[in-house]
Scaffold this active site. Sequence first.
Site, PDB file in Angstrom:
ATOM      1  N   HIS A 151       0.825  -1.211   0.000  1.00 30.62           N
ATOM      2  CA  HIS A 151       0.000   0.000   0.000  1.00 30.62           C
ATOM      3  C   HIS A 151       0.859   1.262   0.000  1.00 30.62           C
ATOM      4  O   HIS A 151       1.967   1.272   0.528  1.00 30.62           O
ATOM      5  CB  HIS A 151      -1.042   0.001   1.141  1.00 30.62           C
ATOM      6  CG  HIS A 151      -0.511   0.205   2.518  1.00 30.62           C
ATOM      7  ND1 HIS A 151      -1.019  -0.460   3.619  1.00 30.62           N
ATOM      8  CD2 HIS A 151       0.454   1.007   3.015  1.00 30.62           C
ATOM      9  CE1 HIS A 151      -0.384  -0.061   4.703  1.00 30.62           C
ATOM     10  NE2 HIS A 151       0.516   0.829   4.364  1.00 30.62           N
ATOM     11  N   GLU A 156      -5.035   0.374  -0.279  1.00 32.54           N
ATOM     12  CA  GLU A 156      -4.768  -1.045  -0.073  1.00 32.54           C
ATOM     13  C   GLU A 156      -4.887  -1.800  -1.408  1.00 32.54           C
ATOM     14  O   GLU A 156      -5.405  -1.254  -2.392  1.00 32.54           O
ATOM     15  CB  GLU A 156      -5.770  -1.613   0.953  1.00 32.54           C
ATOM     16  CG  GLU A 156      -5.757  -0.906   2.317  1.00 32.54           C
ATOM     17  CD  GLU A 156      -4.558  -1.288   3.200  1.00 32.54           C
ATOM     18  OE1 GLU A 156      -3.553  -1.814   2.681  1.00 32.54           O
ATOM     19  OE2 GLU A 156      -4.643  -1.043   4.420  1.00 32.54           O
TER      20      GLU A 156
END
Length: 253
Positions: A151, A156
Amino acid sequence: MKWRVVQDQHELARTAAKMLLDALDEDPQIVLGLPTGGTPAGMYAQTVGECRVARHCFELATTFNLDEYVGIARDDPASYCSYMRTHLFDHVDIAPERIHVPDGLATSVRQQHPALSLDEALELECVKYEEAIQRAGSLQLTFLGIGRNGHIGFNEPGTPFDSRTRVVQLAESTRKANARYFPGREVPTRAITMGIGTILDSAAIILLASGEGKAEAIRRLSHDEPHPDFPASALLRHHDVTVIVDQAAAKFR
Ligand code: F6R
């Protein structure tokens, strides 16, 4: 992508701080994107030390932090706002009105629009954050850390590369990695983060990685093709990215 492999976290801190200070020297009115977390702490400490001598390092600079936890007040010791004050802002000559950190409680939006729910206010907070970056003339130099899962900011795996500032759900592994900042408390499940598209708009990007825990992520960054499963790979599409890694993080490169 340019790579610089340095000895250890101390050399990483010195190298990154020099790049930050050189950029401030070159353009005192620079618009910076800034990360939090363990990795940049040494860079900030080094920068603060240098600025104590030079004094006017940040006088005209504007900063935008990458992210903030949802539901955490600005003055909470675990907030990224507190982190930035402790590590940098309280020790340099930056003008408070040119500091920007997303507000995970959207306090001023809720004051202006009391009828909005928290989630609606957070959504507006994100829109306003993007607008503030545009008004400042967009990011010129952005520093990033990297999560073990790749990330950047709190984007994410699975995040589209054209995403903008928004509220996101944190991966369980990210919450575990950051549990050290929330002793005896639950780590928030959501955060506000600049999007990958927002980060890619920065004219230049410097990614920092230190320690063996990041070695697999760094291996993927040097070998993988760009794919949303590994958010940092979006940086391969940018023309001015420098990656500074210490030898432990560069182990599998
Ligand atoms: C924090 C941020 C995150 C961190 C990443 C690595 O503002 O944007 O992407 O850079 O989670 O964190 P550390 O440096 O603590 O390993």
